[in-house]
Scaffold this active site. Structure first.
Site, PDB file in Angstrom:
ATOM      1  N   HIS A   1      -9.759   3.635  -1.490  1.00 55.83           N
ATOM      2  CA  HIS A   1      -8.404   3.094  -1.434  1.00 55.83           C
ATOM      3  C   HIS A   1      -8.047   2.311  -2.692  1.00 55.83           C
ATOM      4  O   HIS A   1      -7.932   1.093  -2.678  1.00 55.83           O
ATOM      5  CB  HIS A   1      -8.262   2.228  -0.183  1.00 55.83           C
ATOM      6  CG  HIS A   1      -6.885   1.704   0.052  1.00 55.83           C
ATOM      7  ND1 HIS A   1      -5.737   2.332  -0.426  1.00 55.83           N
ATOM      8  CD2 HIS A   1      -6.445   0.607   0.729  1.00 55.83           C
ATOM      9  CE1 HIS A   1      -4.677   1.631  -0.062  1.00 55.83           C
ATOM     10  NE2 HIS A   1      -5.060   0.581   0.634  1.00 55.83           N
TER      11      HIS A   1
ATOM     12  N   CYS B   1       0.815  -1.218   0.000  1.00 56.82           N
ATOM     13  CA  CYS B   1       0.000   0.000   0.000  1.00 56.82           C
ATOM     14  C   CYS B   1       0.848   1.267   0.000  1.00 56.82           C
ATOM     15  O   CYS B   1       0.320   2.373  -0.059  1.00 56.82           O
ATOM     16  CB  CYS B   1      -0.964  -0.009   1.180  1.00 56.82           C
ATOM     17  SG  CYS B   1      -2.206  -1.304   1.011  1.00 56.82           S
TER      18      CYS B   1
END
Lengths: 486, 401
Positions: free
Chosen positions: B344, B88
């Site tokens: 996200h 991430c």
């Protein structure tokens, strides 16, 4: 040095399906099942099979024993997960017994285990005799009610045996009471009354008598008569025909476990050994296309055998399961919609499995010879931030260690055949930790600090290729006060 | 420690696509959407870009491997293009590549673009994917929420927090992000919720319920960077410059050594300390004006407040419930809605956070604009799992050189 049974162990899976749940589901269709809805049968968790149960029984058997003395592993089952891959080889690898070992699988009949045991008792290498079965059953079949899953283990060799063989006898007869083929998947069985009248009654008593004659003993000498037979009173009738006192007929564990297939003669033998006093005479019968009969004498050494769970302890390690559909789902008896997440590819790189077999199958980690840090897996560079020495680690087995939960969750998003998937960080007191799956655990029992033991289980089923891979999982360590022999 | 990159690089332009379930868009379309905005904002042409970095994490779900998809989508003129992936932290890694290229003098103007197209799986949540040949054999069959949920168990055990207190503070984190997301037209989730919405939502991974988990979104974000001197020569005023860029990567200590207790992010603590040093920040709680952290799950944001050395250890619950991190609090956290509500799209997330800092520092954040224009902002990404992860931290601020 005397030859005989040096140690024994057993494994009965924790879940006990209530037979009433089966009867309630199928009574509308087969009214005869209604009358059988009593007691409970042991069912394997979704991640258990004949191999994993054999591993647990073997570990139970080897409690307090020097595992390095095992020279051979022989496994009996009619439900080996692999048709062409040595199942006893998987067990031996999981037990970290090394490669200097003879191994063999024996199957194809309900008396496979007694036949293997008879051979092992002829003298020769110290042999771990394993018997394990998880029989496939059709929904609403009589076998679904009467079968149970389980395993037993005996260590046979020279030393100070807890029981010695007095005599054995065997007969072969192609009596087909039931059969299963790769094409048929499930057992096909003939009428029970015929099996009793034309099978057990004419075939078994002569072998019992022959065995007693070899031992030079009369039938009244038998104090425990262990013969698996599902049909009520068959064992009593066989005993009576051979002159064995009715009081000697051992309970077949139908009420609490069910018949564990090829493992059952040894499961009953282990249960008998757990109770027997020195000097007792135990007879074991294996029936299937003939009969095997073995007669043992229990020795004084049995009092010194270290405590183990055995049959009794594992029966006490129990969780009632009233959800019959869970049993169907675990065994793929019904087609469940498992969701897209279950479609993830579970291919195992066999080359990587071989290379990493100590890590994956035997759960062996490393111990740094420079700083002493225990770690899993074993790697080239020590994990201790103050050490990081290169190529200093020696193998360190973790399978027998008890860890504690450092963190945990119960996950309802990820695919699991038995949601929620419980997993977390297991920390070993002496060093080492691993984020791992939990098994045989209830969400409500999860807590930081809870002690957990390691169990060998199916990690993933590769439905595309028919492969299953194994790894170790954490299960609650404190199981029961009951022990098979204390 | 090295001198660092403080004030060596300025942001010339930025862009960000709308995040969400972009059923009508390919990843390439999302890249162009973010790029067109950034290019217009920078006031340059494509041919002025010397080098580019593409950040994308789960490429098997959309563009496939390599940097080629970015070069093709934007028709970049045969310049060096590099594809990066670091869980991430991927978006921030793309930014780091571009910033380092400019700081080194190898490029005058560099592009960083992060993109992810996650909604072509057929189910909710992140795509299932392999983790490597050996990890597939030994790692639990876990999901992202299942890994992060374990922070809660370890945090409770360490600090003696009552489960309901922790859960309430986690709920406040989500309620706050939904409030903020409602003021952001580009956010994936814009509905207001209450504490009860969070507390009563279906359980995903104990103790994380549905509303403790961030959105899984499609989207792209983009930065064009250059030196402050070039930016000024192109007529830019009110520059936002890079003050620090730090990455810390687990080396297996948390996963294999018993020195870590499971309740915090070892990497974040280290990366934060280094970033403050690089940026010349002595007292983060007093000097930082705005933060965007990796709130993949409410509990992640909660413990991160401590790992960034802003809340004292064991005090995050109190700061959160006191409103310290609310949009009108002392240091707003996720004023744009965060991962929770902005969404996200993994490769885009780090750049999306910097985008918000850039807007806020130029007074361009619309109805969510802070009244006191932020001077120093911190963005934080956390990729992987609490016990094994990649942490990236960037600090950007108004250029005063």
């Amino acid at each position: 040095m005397t030859f005989g049974i040096l140690a024994f162990g057993a494994y009965i899976p924790r879940l006990r399906l209530q037979r009433k749940a089966i009867a309630d589901a199928h009574g509308w269709f087969n009214a005869a099942l209604k009358g059988q809805g009593k007691g409970e049968r042991a069912i394997a968790n979704w991640d258990e099979d004949a191999v994993t149960m054999a591993v647990e029984a073997a570990r139970d058997c080897l409690t307090g024993q020097d595992a390095s003395r095992v020279e051979a592993v022989q496994m009996a089952s009619t439900t080996f997960p692999f048709l062409d891959r040595l199942n006893s080889g998987v067990v031996a690898e999981a037990l970290n017994l090394g490669q200097d070992l003879a191994t063999a699988d024996a199957g194809q009949t309900q008396r496979a285990a007694t036949s293997v045991l008879m051979t092992a008792l002829r003298g020769g290498p110290a042999t771990l005799v394993l018997a394990s079965d998880k029989r496939p059953v059709k929904a609403a079949s009589p076998l679904e009610m009467t079968a149970g899953d389980g395993a037993a283990a005996l260590l046979v060799g020279a030393g100070r045996p807890v029981a010695t063989l007095l005599a054995s006898a065997t007969r072969t007869a192609d009596f087909v009471d039931h059969y299963r083929t790769p094409e048929s998947e499930f057992d096909y069985q003939w009428e029970e009354r015929w099996i009793r009248d034309a099978g057990y009654m004419p075939l078994v008593p002569p072998v019992v008598k022959a065995c007693l004659a070899k031992a030079g003993l009369g039938p009244e000498a038998v104090t425990r008569f262990c013969m698996p037979a599902v049909l009520a009173k068959v064992a009593n009738s066989v005993a009576k025909a051979a002159g064995i006192p009715d009081a000697a007929v051992a309970d077949n564990l139908h009420a609490v476990c069910g018949e564990t297939g090829a493992a059952h003669p040894l499961v009953m033998l282990v249960a008998a050994l757990e109770e027997a006093k020195p000097g007792e005479t135990i007879m074991v019968v294996g029936f299937g296309q003939g009969a095997d009969v073995l007669l043992f004498e229990v020795t004084d050494a049995i009092a010194d055998l270290p405590a183990r769970l055995g049959v009794k302890g594992h029966l006490a390690r129990r969780k009632e399961e009233a959800n019959y559909s869970k049993f169907l789902a675990f065994n793929d008896t019904i087609a469940m919609e498992r969701g897209m997440r279950a479609e993830a590819d579970k291919q195992t790189a066999l080359s990587a499995l071989w290379r990493n077999r100590a890590t994956v199958t035997a759960f062996v980690g490393g111990r740094c010879t420079q700083c002493g840090t225990l770690q899993f897996p074993k790697t080239r560079v020590c994990v201790n931030p103050n050490c990081t020495a290169i190529d200093t680690q020696v193998p360190e087995p973790f399978a027998a260690k008890t860890g504690t939960i450092n963190s945990y969750t119960a996950d309802r998003l990820t695919y699991s055949p038995d949601p929620p998937a419980c997993y977390g960080m297991i920390q070993f007191e002496e060093g080492g930790r691993w984020m791992m799956d939990f098994t045989d655990v209830d969400e409500k029992d999860l807590a930081v600090g809870q002690p957990m033991r390691m169990m060998f289980r199916v990690k993933d089923m590769d439905s595309q290729r028919g492969f299953r891979r194994y790894f170790w999982k954490a299960a609650p360590a404190a199981v029961t006060e009951t022990s098979g022999r204390a | 420690m090295a001198k660092g990159i403080r004030d060596k690089v300025a942001i010339l332009g930025m862009g960000c696509s709308k995040f969400g379930e972009r059923w009508d868009m390919n990843a390439e379309d999302l890249m162009v959407e973010a790029y067109v905005e950034a290019l217009g904002d920078a006031g340059i042409e494509t041919k002025q870009i010397d080098a580019a970095w593409l950040g994308t994490a789960i490429e098997e779900q959309h563009v496939g491997k390599s940097a080629v998809p970015l070069a093709v989508a934007l028709r970049l003129p045969y310049i060096p293009v590099t594809r990066v992936e670091n869980f991430c932290a991927t978006g921030t890694e793309a930014f780091r590549g571009a910033v380092y290229a400019v700081a080194s003098g190898a490029a005058d103007i560099a592009l960083a673009l992060g993109v992810e197209k996650l909604k072509d799986t057929g189910y909710g949540g992140l795509p299932q994917r392999g983790r490597g040949t050996l990890p597939n054999m030994t790692w639990p069959n876990a999901s992202a929420p299942g890994y992060f949920a374990q922070l809660a168990a370890a945090y409770r055990a360490k600090h003696g927090s009552a489960p309901e207190d922790l859960k309430r503070a986690m709920a406040h984190v989500s309620v706050k992000s939904h409030d903020n997301g409602g003021r952001n037209a580009k956010a994936h989730l814009r509905n207001k919720i209450t504490i009860d919405t969070v507390l009563n939502s279906p359980m995903i991974a104990e103790p994380l319920g549905l509303y403790d988990c961030c959105g899984v979104s499609d989207g792209a974000a983009c930065a064009i960077v250059t030196t402050p001197e070039i930016a000024r020569s192109l007529g830019k005023r009110d520059l936002v410059s890079v003050k620090a860029l730090q990455v810390s990567v687990s080396n297996g200590t948390e996963a294999q050594h018993n020195s870590w207790d499971g309740s915090y992010f070892a990497t974040t603590r280290i990366a934060a300390t280094r970033a403050y040093q690089e940026a010349g920040i002595a007292k983060p709680r007093e000097e930082i004006s705005l933060i965007e952290v990796h709130d993949c799950f409410s509990v992640t944001e909660l413990v991160t407040m401590e790992d960034l050395h802003i809340s004292a250890e064991g005090r995050a619950i109190h700061d959160i419930l006191d409103g310290f991190y609310d949009a009108d609090g002392t240091i707003p956290c996720q004023i744009d809605g965060g991962l929770k509500c902005f969404g996200h799209p993994i490769g885009a997330s780090g750049l999306r956070m910097i985008y918000e800092m850039y807007l806020q520092m130029q007074g361009r954040a619309g109805e969510r604009q802070r009244k006191d224009m932020p001077r120093l902002g911190l963005t934080h990404n956390l990729g992987g799992f609490p016990h094994q992860n990649v942490c990236s931290i960037s600090i950007v601020g108004r250029y005063e050189g």
